[in-house]
Motif scaffolding. Structure first.
Motif, mmCIF file in Angstrom:
data_model
loop_
_atom_site.group_PDB
_atom_site.id
_atom_site.type_symbol
_atom_site.label_atom_id
_atom_site.label_comp_id
_atom_site.label_asym_id
_atom_site.label_seq_id
_atom_site.Cartn_x
_atom_site.Cartn_y
_atom_site.Cartn_z
ATOM 1 N N GLY A 222 52.022 62.522 16.720
ATOM 2 C CA GLY A 222 51.505 63.179 17.918
ATOM 3 C C GLY A 222 51.589 62.331 19.167
ATOM 4 N N TYR A 223 51.840 61.031 19.038
ATOM 5 C CA TYR A 223 51.866 60.140 20.196
ATOM 6 C C TYR A 223 53.256 60.070 20.810
ATOM 7 N N ASP A 224 53.292 59.902 22.131
ATOM 8 C CA ASP A 224 54.551 59.602 22.810
ATOM 9 C C ASP A 224 54.941 58.146 22.593
ATOM 10 N N SER A 225 53.966 57.258 22.599
ATOM 11 C CA SER A 225 54.186 55.854 22.257
ATOM 12 C C SER A 225 52.947 55.356 21.532
ATOM 13 N N PHE A 226 53.156 54.469 20.592
ATOM 14 C CA PHE A 226 52.058 54.003 19.739
ATOM 15 C C PHE A 226 52.235 52.515 19.482
ATOM 16 N N THR A 227 51.190 51.736 19.776
ATOM 17 C CA THR A 227 51.233 50.286 19.583
ATOM 18 C C THR A 227 50.126 49.884 18.623
ATOM 19 N N PRO A 228 50.438 49.683 17.354
ATOM 20 C CA PRO A 228 49.388 49.321 16.395
ATOM 21 C C PRO A 228 49.095 47.833 16.410
ATOM 22 N N PRO A 322 57.295 74.094 29.424
ATOM 23 C CA PRO A 322 57.040 73.163 30.521
ATOM 24 C C PRO A 322 57.871 71.891 30.384
ATOM 25 N N VAL A 323 58.214 71.313 31.513
ATOM 26 C CA VAL A 323 58.952 70.060 31.563
ATOM 27 C C VAL A 323 58.108 69.068 32.368
ATOM 28 N N VAL A 324 57.778 67.955 31.767
ATOM 29 C CA VAL A 324 56.938 66.963 32.442
ATOM 30 C C VAL A 324 57.723 66.331 33.588
ATOM 31 N N ALA A 325 57.122 66.374 34.795
ATOM 32 C CA ALA A 325 57.721 65.777 35.988
ATOM 33 C C ALA A 325 56.904 64.551 36.375
ATOM 34 N N LEU A 326 57.583 63.429 36.593
ATOM 35 C CA LEU A 326 56.907 62.166 36.883
ATOM 36 C C LEU A 326 56.769 61.978 38.392
ATOM 37 N N PRO A 327 55.525 61.832 38.918
ATOM 38 C CA PRO A 327 55.325 61.656 40.365
ATOM 39 C C PRO A 327 55.991 60.377 40.870
ATOM 40 N N THR A 328 56.559 60.459 42.071
ATOM 41 C CA THR A 328 57.206 59.301 42.683
ATOM 42 C C THR A 328 56.543 58.885 43.989
ATOM 43 N N ASP A 329 55.620 59.700 44.517
ATOM 44 C CA ASP A 329 54.886 59.321 45.723
ATOM 45 C C ASP A 329 53.511 59.975 45.707
ATOM 46 N N GLY A 330 52.734 59.716 46.777
ATOM 47 C CA GLY A 330 51.371 60.229 46.840
ATOM 48 C C GLY A 330 51.285 61.722 47.036
ATOM 49 N N LYS A 331 52.389 62.371 47.427
ATOM 50 C CA LYS A 331 52.405 63.832 47.611
ATOM 51 C C LYS A 331 52.979 64.541 46.383
ATOM 52 N N VAL A 337 63.689 65.612 34.395
ATOM 53 C CA VAL A 337 64.851 65.488 33.513
ATOM 54 C C VAL A 337 64.667 66.455 32.354
ATOM 55 N N LEU A 338 65.674 67.264 32.113
ATOM 56 C CA LEU A 338 65.625 68.236 31.015
ATOM 57 C C LEU A 338 66.927 68.157 30.224
ATOM 58 N N LYS A 339 66.795 67.954 28.915
ATOM 59 C CA LYS A 339 67.947 67.921 28.021
ATOM 60 C C LYS A 339 67.869 69.137 27.102
ATOM 61 N N VAL A 340 68.973 69.889 27.039
ATOM 62 C CA VAL A 340 69.013 71.117 26.231
ATOM 63 C C VAL A 340 70.139 70.973 25.211
ATOM 64 N N PRO A 341 69.855 70.337 24.074
ATOM 65 C CA PRO A 341 70.925 70.114 23.087
ATOM 66 C C PRO A 341 71.325 71.372 22.322
ATOM 67 N N PRO A 395 68.237 55.449 20.118
ATOM 68 C CA PRO A 395 67.080 56.009 20.809
ATOM 69 C C PRO A 395 67.355 56.150 22.298
ATOM 70 N N GLN A 396 66.835 57.233 22.905
ATOM 71 C CA GLN A 396 67.022 57.496 24.317
ATOM 72 C C GLN A 396 65.687 57.700 25.001
ATOM 73 N N ASN A 397 65.656 57.357 26.256
ATOM 74 C CA ASN A 397 64.484 57.623 27.083
ATOM 75 C C ASN A 397 64.509 59.095 27.481
ATOM 76 N N VAL A 398 63.437 59.798 27.173
ATOM 77 C CA VAL A 398 63.392 61.225 27.438
ATOM 78 C C VAL A 398 63.391 61.520 28.932
ATOM 79 N N TYR A 399 63.015 60.520 29.753
ATOM 80 C CA TYR A 399 62.939 60.743 31.199
ATOM 81 C C TYR A 399 64.174 60.228 31.936
#
Length: 541
Positions: A222-228, A322-331, A337-341, A395-399
């Protein structure tokens, strides 16, 4: 005359071990090891760590041949579980125990000992006083008993002694809690080391982006990243569930404010369910984590997730959601990024921006958002077709979308980029690759889940360390000796004070004791004692 040189006797194995233990348990050795531990932790922030991001470690070794392999051999990519870091940590732990244990044993013995014997010459004490009284009014023994009572009331440990020739004295000492505070401080430092070690071994951290309406189950997948932690087993995860019901934002609407249009405050409404219990409604805010299932859930970020629907060239829905969009400024101008395999006849990829309040016209500058609130949601995209490389096993970065092996279908540079908003929701992709539809948006939150079984140990140890430090700083270690003797009808009460360490209040303590004696014996001093002349003689009437 010839001189002969005699070799020093060999220490032997036992002597060397004893010498090594003595050096290790010195306080300056503990301080040196503490400094080394801080220095040893620096590479952990300079080099990617395998336990956090194995892909970055692999890329670093590939891009730095030779040095990368050597760094891997000396465990620079596994700093906090390396042998040399663990050795420093363990030596510091042993050193502190070796420092504290003998001190604690010695102080326990000192606590049971009576106050030190009365010195023969009290005038050598840093603070010295004498009081002369009519011998008919008070005997030496009675004077010493009164002095002992007064000192005992001032929290001194006292012992009365008969010295012969009609002389009596009392030895008094207080401030034993000063060393107790010192020992508590060092014991608490050991507790902090233990707590940090327990958290590093058996704790974990995980990150998850949760879109409104979605549910997160506390499992490894369930995690996007996990550091045990080093010894943590993911099978120990408590499978609770967290659902993001709603995300509310309060914006700055003061026209004269330099932060106008930005978000001031936000909170997430959650439904939390532990196994075997009823669902609970909780609110997640910044710096106000939600405790669930033995973990703390923190709000680490938020943003927009535009909802898109991609129909491929064969008329089938290849992606919808939904596609997660990463904010780049205060507005909240956000990268998308969307990949449709699953698209056919060729895989599709999209890269661009989501603008909550979009301001963009083709050929008129860079797309950006003028406000963080969604007054004019806009999706600006470039599209690509080809092999996304998802089946390569790497492995690829999803973003991040690697466009080096893809064919551009829509490009902002060619003025045929995709611009979708409330009036134009659908765009057709060139060369029969299908369509993309902008169906709205949702909010999402970035959650950080932490499980640290050592945090309570660290917290309580810190409190104990703070209390011990305060005690050791403000409790004074003092000794007082009082001697009474008679000579030619005059009773002389002589007393001296000695501080164990720096004590600027020692003279003031002598004044208080003098006042207590005067009140007990009904004296009126002909001349006030002066702290600047500690050997001054005072006559009582």
């Amino acid at each position: 005359m010839a001189r002969t040189h005699t070799d020093a006797p060999a220490l032997g194995i036992t002597g060397m071990l004893r010498w090594g233990w003595t050096q290790l348990t010195k306080m300056n050795t503990a301080l040196l090891l503490l400094l080394l531990l801080a220095v040893a932790a620096v590479p952990g922030s300079m080099f990617p760590q395998r336990i956090q991001d194995p892909a970055k470690v692999t890329d670093y070794i590939k891009t730095h041949p030779g040095w990368g392999e050597f760094a891997d051999k000396i465990q620079l990519f596994d700093v906090f579980s390396s042998g040399w870091f663990s050795a420093i940590y363990l030596l510091l732990f042993i050193s502190l125990i070796g420092c504290v244990t003998p001190r604690a044993i010695k102080h326990a013995k000192d606590w049971r000992k009576p106050p030190a014997r009365t010195p023969k010459n009290l005038s050598r004490m840093p603070v010295h006083r004498t009081i002369d009284i009519d011998a008919d009014a008070l005997t030496p023994q009675a004077a010493i008993e009164d002095a002992a009572a007064i000192l005992r009331k001032r929290r001194y440990r006292v012992q009365i002694r008969e010295e012969g020739d009609g002389q009596y004295s009392v030895g008094a000492e207080r401030g034993y809690l000063r060393e107790v505070g010192n020992i508590l401080f060092h014991v608490a430092m050991i507790g902090i080391l233990v707590g940090v070690a327990v958290g590093s071994l058996f704790g974990y951290r995980g990150q998850k982006i949760l879109v409104e309406g979605e549910t997160f189950v506390n499992s490894l997948i369930g995690y996007d990243s996990f550091t045990p932690g080093t010894n943590y087993n993911p099978d120990w995860l408590n499978p609770y569930a967290v659902t993001l019901n709603n995300f509310q934002v309060r914006y700055d609407r003061q026209r004269d404010s330099h932060t106008y249009g930005q978000d001031l405050d936000y909170n997430a409404q959650l439904t939390v369910q532990n196994p075997g219990s009823s669902p609970e409604q909780k609110t997640l805010k910044v710096n106000e984590p939600v405790d669930v299932g033995g973990t703390s859930v923190f709000l680490s970020g938020n943003g927009y997730a535009p909802i898109v629907k991609v129909t491929d060239g064969e008329g089938k829905v290849a992606y919808e959601g939904p596609v997660v969009a990463l904010p780049t400024d205060g507005k909240y101008t956000s990268s998308v990024v969307l990949k449709v395999p699953d698209a056919r006849p060729a895989q599709l990829g999209f890269v661009g921006m989501f603008l909550p309040t979009g301001s963009y016209e083709r050929g008129a500058g860079i797309p950006h958002s003028v406000d963080s609130a969604p007054a004019n949601p806009m999706l600006v995209l470039q599209s690509y077709s080809g092999d996304l490389g998802l089946n390569s096993g790497q492995p690829q970065n999803v973003y991040v979308l690697d466009t080096s092996k893809l064919t551009a279908l829509n490009s902002m540079a060619n003025q045929n980029g995709i611009v979708l908003d409330a009036q134009h929701r659908t765009a057709t992709l060139p060369e029969g690759n299908g369509t993309i539809e902008f169906m709205g948006y949702k909010r999402y939150v970035g959650m950080e889940v932490r499980h640290d079984p050592g945090q309570n140990i660290v917290l309580y140890s810190f409190v104990v360390a703070f209390v011990g430090l305060i005690v050791s700083l403000f409790v004074a270690r003092r000794r007082v000796w009082v001697r009474a003797s008679t000579d030619e009808g005059v009773l002389t009460v002589e007393y001296g004070l000695l501080a164990r360490g720096e004590d600027p209040r020692l003279a003031a303590e002598a004044e208080r004791i003098t006042d207590a004696f005067a009140a007990r014996w009904g004296l009126e001093f002909a001349e006030e004692p002066s702290s600047e002349e500690p050997t001054e003689k005072t006559e009582g009437k």
